[in-house]
Write a protein that holds these residues in place. Structure first.
Motif, mmCIF file in Angstrom:
data_model
loop_
_atom_site.group_PDB
_atom_site.id
_atom_site.type_symbol
_atom_site.label_atom_id
_atom_site.label_comp_id
_atom_site.label_asym_id
_atom_site.label_seq_id
_atom_site.Cartn_x
_atom_site.Cartn_y
_atom_site.Cartn_z
ATOM 1 N N ARG A 60 0.822 -1.202 0.000
ATOM 2 C CA ARG A 60 0.000 0.000 0.000
ATOM 3 C C ARG A 60 0.864 1.265 0.000
ATOM 4 O O ARG A 60 0.499 2.263 -0.601
ATOM 5 C CB ARG A 60 -0.965 -0.011 1.188
ATOM 6 N N TRP A 61 2.025 1.239 0.666
ATOM 7 C CA TRP A 61 2.959 2.369 0.651
ATOM 8 C C TRP A 61 3.342 2.703 -0.795
ATOM 9 O O TRP A 61 3.433 3.859 -1.172
ATOM 10 C CB TRP A 61 4.198 2.007 1.461
ATOM 11 N N LEU A 62 3.549 1.672 -1.599
ATOM 12 C CA LEU A 62 3.948 1.848 -2.995
ATOM 13 C C LEU A 62 2.768 2.107 -3.931
ATOM 14 O O LEU A 62 2.950 2.249 -5.137
ATOM 15 C CB LEU A 62 4.727 0.616 -3.470
ATOM 16 N N GLY A 63 1.555 2.129 -3.364
ATOM 17 C CA GLY A 63 0.371 2.372 -4.176
ATOM 18 C C GLY A 63 -0.125 1.154 -4.921
ATOM 19 O O GLY A 63 -0.899 1.264 -5.874
ATOM 20 N N LEU A 64 0.305 -0.026 -4.492
ATOM 21 C CA LEU A 64 -0.081 -1.278 -5.136
ATOM 22 C C LEU A 64 -1.294 -1.893 -4.450
ATOM 23 O O LEU A 64 -1.561 -1.624 -3.275
ATOM 24 C CB LEU A 64 1.076 -2.279 -5.070
ATOM 25 N N ASP A 65 -1.983 -2.757 -5.158
ATOM 26 C CA ASP A 65 -3.032 -3.556 -4.534
ATOM 27 C C ASP A 65 -2.399 -4.396 -3.435
ATOM 28 O O ASP A 65 -1.256 -4.857 -3.565
ATOM 29 C CB ASP A 65 -3.676 -4.465 -5.592
ATOM 30 N N VAL A 66 -3.138 -4.613 -2.368
ATOM 31 C CA VAL A 66 -2.591 -5.325 -1.211
ATOM 32 C C VAL A 66 -2.067 -6.714 -1.572
ATOM 33 O O VAL A 66 -1.128 -7.212 -0.951
ATOM 34 C CB VAL A 66 -3.642 -5.392 -0.072
ATOM 35 N N ARG A 67 -2.616 -7.341 -2.595
ATOM 36 C CA ARG A 67 -2.175 -8.693 -2.978
ATOM 37 C C ARG A 67 -0.700 -8.736 -3.355
ATOM 38 O O ARG A 67 -0.060 -9.785 -3.287
ATOM 39 C CB ARG A 67 -3.035 -9.265 -4.096
ATOM 40 N N HIS A 68 -0.142 -7.590 -3.743
ATOM 41 C CA HIS A 68 1.271 -7.548 -4.107
ATOM 42 C C HIS A 68 2.182 -7.660 -2.888
ATOM 43 O O HIS A 68 3.392 -7.863 -3.036
ATOM 44 C CB HIS A 68 1.584 -6.288 -4.912
ATOM 45 N N GLY A 69 1.620 -7.582 -1.702
ATOM 46 C CA GLY A 69 2.402 -7.814 -0.486
ATOM 47 C C GLY A 69 2.993 -9.211 -0.439
ATOM 48 O O GLY A 69 3.993 -9.450 0.253
ATOM 49 N N GLU A 70 2.407 -10.128 -1.176
ATOM 50 C CA GLU A 70 2.910 -11.501 -1.221
ATOM 51 C C GLU A 70 4.370 -11.536 -1.672
ATOM 52 O O GLU A 70 5.130 -12.428 -1.280
ATOM 53 C CB GLU A 70 2.041 -12.332 -2.175
ATOM 54 N N GLY A 71 4.794 -10.566 -2.451
ATOM 55 C CA GLY A 71 6.148 -10.561 -2.995
ATOM 56 C C GLY A 71 7.205 -9.950 -2.088
ATOM 57 O O GLY A 71 8.360 -9.861 -2.484
ATOM 58 N N PHE A 72 6.839 -9.556 -0.869
ATOM 59 C CA PHE A 72 7.774 -8.897 0.042
ATOM 60 C C PHE A 72 7.946 -9.718 1.325
ATOM 61 O O PHE A 72 7.305 -9.430 2.328
ATOM 62 C CB PHE A 72 7.276 -7.498 0.411
ATOM 63 N N LEU A 73 8.791 -10.715 1.304
ATOM 64 C CA LEU A 73 9.020 -11.509 2.513
ATOM 65 C C LEU A 73 9.748 -10.669 3.556
ATOM 66 O O LEU A 73 10.649 -9.883 3.217
ATOM 67 C CB LEU A 73 9.859 -12.746 2.189
ATOM 68 N N ILE A 74 9.374 -10.838 4.817
ATOM 69 C CA ILE A 74 10.111 -10.202 5.907
ATOM 70 C C ILE A 74 10.212 -11.215 7.047
ATOM 71 O O ILE A 74 9.211 -11.750 7.517
ATOM 72 C CB ILE A 74 9.486 -8.867 6.360
ATOM 73 N N ASP A 75 11.435 -11.500 7.435
ATOM 74 C CA ASP A 75 11.695 -12.515 8.459
ATOM 75 C C ASP A 75 11.553 -11.936 9.858
ATOM 76 O O ASP A 75 11.610 -10.725 10.063
ATOM 77 C CB ASP A 75 13.115 -13.067 8.272
ATOM 78 N N ALA A 76 11.400 -12.825 10.826
ATOM 79 C CA ALA A 76 11.327 -12.409 12.227
ATOM 80 C C ALA A 76 12.580 -11.629 12.591
ATOM 81 O O ALA A 76 13.685 -11.960 12.150
ATOM 82 C CB ALA A 76 11.176 -13.625 13.140
ATOM 83 N N ALA A 77 12.380 -10.563 13.361
ATOM 84 C CA ALA A 77 13.477 -9.723 13.861
ATOM 85 C C ALA A 77 14.259 -9.053 12.728
ATOM 86 O O ALA A 77 15.441 -8.803 12.853
ATOM 87 C CB ALA A 77 14.408 -10.510 14.770
ATOM 88 N N HIS A 78 13.601 -8.765 11.645
ATOM 89 C CA HIS A 78 14.217 -8.042 10.536
ATOM 90 C C HIS A 78 13.549 -6.674 10.385
ATOM 91 O O HIS A 78 12.426 -6.464 10.843
ATOM 92 C CB HIS A 78 14.111 -8.831 9.234
ATOM 93 N N ARG A 79 14.246 -5.780 9.724
ATOM 94 C CA ARG A 79 13.826 -4.394 9.626
ATOM 95 C C ARG A 79 13.810 -3.965 8.167
ATOM 96 O O ARG A 79 14.569 -4.472 7.347
ATOM 97 C CB ARG A 79 14.819 -3.564 10.432
ATOM 98 N N SER A 80 12.959 -2.988 7.884
ATOM 99 C CA SER A 80 12.889 -2.408 6.549
ATOM 100 C C SER A 80 12.735 -0.899 6.679
ATOM 101 O O SER A 80 12.297 -0.399 7.715
ATOM 102 C CB SER A 80 11.713 -3.001 5.768
ATOM 103 N N VAL A 81 13.110 -0.190 5.614
ATOM 104 C CA VAL A 81 13.047 1.271 5.625
ATOM 105 C C VAL A 81 12.303 1.740 4.382
ATOM 106 O O VAL A 81 12.673 1.401 3.251
ATOM 107 C CB VAL A 81 14.461 1.894 5.658
#
Length: 196
Positions: free
Chosen positions: A156-177
Motif C-alpha cells: 500500500r505504501w507503494l500504491g499497489l493492490d494489497v495482494r502484491h504484499g505476497e512478494g515482500f518476505l520479511i523474516d522475524a526480527a528483521h527491519r525495513s526502511v
C-alpha cells in the motif's frame, strides 16, 4: 528525507515452525527476546517523532526489549486475522482443504476463511499509513508489527493492490526502511537482519 522504519517482531515458536500466527497472542522465544534487544543497535541515536506498535505481545515485547521507552499501541497494526488458518502451516491447511473437497487457496487473493479479507487488511493499513504520512512531515517514524501486516503495508505504501504484499518476505526480527525519492514512495531497504 524522513524515513518509516518497520520492524517485524522477534522469533516465536510459530515463526520457527511456519504456523500462521494471527490473533493467537504467543510470546517471543528466548532467542526472539535476544534478537529484539539488538534490532535498533546500528541505527545510532536516531529519534522517532512517533512509535506505533501492534497490541499483540510479541510486538510490544519486541519494542520494549529494543529499548523503546514510549510507544502507542495501535489496534490496526495487529496481524491479519487468519480465522480457521490460525495455528496451521500453509501445507497443513491446504491438506485440510483437499480432504474437505475444497479447491486451492491463497491468503493474498482469497483472504482467510473465518478471518479477514485482503480488502479489510488494506483498509487497516491505509489508516495507519495516513497517520504515518502526517507524522513523517515532522521526522522519522517507527512501526513494530507482523509479517503479513507489514507486507500489506509496503504494498500500500507503494500504491499497489494489497495482494502484491505476497512478494515482500520479511523474516522475524528483521527491519525495513520506507521513504520518498523525488516525492514518490520507495523502499530504501527491505528485510535487513539484526546485527547480532
Amino acid at each position: 528525507m524522513s524515513e518509516l522504519i518497520v520492524l517485524r517482531h522477534g522469533e516465536t515458536e510459530w515463526s520457527v515452525s511456519g504456523q500462521h500466527t494471527g490473533t493467537s497472542d504467543i510470546p517471543l522465544t528466548e532467542r526472539g527476546e535476544e534478537q529484539a534487544r539488538h534490532l535498533l543497535d546500528d541505527l545510532g541515536d536516531r529519534e522517532f517523532v512517533e512509535v506505533l506498535v501492534s497490541p499483540l505481545q510479541r510486538a510490544s515485547r519486541t519494542a520494549e526489549l529494543a529499548g523503546i521507552e514510549e510507544f502507542e499501541t495501535v489496534p490496526d497494526l495487529a496481524e491479519w486475522d487468519y480465522g480457521e488458518v490460525d495455528g496451521l502451516t500453509t501445507a497443513d491447511y491446504l491438506a485440510r482443504r483437499e480432504a474437505d473437497g475444497r479447491g486451492p487457496w491463497n491468503l493474498w487473493t482469497d483472504g482467510a476463511p473465518g478471518g479477514e479479507s485482503p480488502s479489510a487488511v488494506a483498509e487497516r493499513v491505509d489508516r495507519v499509513l495516513g497517520r504515518v504520512r502526517r507524522s513523517l512531515e515532522k521526522g522519522d517514524v517507527l512501526v513494530v508489527a507482523h509479517s503479513h501486516l507489514l507486507r500489506a503495508l509496503v504494498a500500500r505504501w507503494l500504491g499497489l493492490d494489497v495482494r502484491h504484499g505476497e512478494g515482500f518476505l520479511i523474516d522475524a526480527a528483521h527491519r525495513s526502511v520506507l521513504t520518498h525519492k523525488r516525492e514518490s514512495p520507495v523502499v530504501k531497504y527491505w528485510n535487513v537482519p539484526p546485527t547480532h
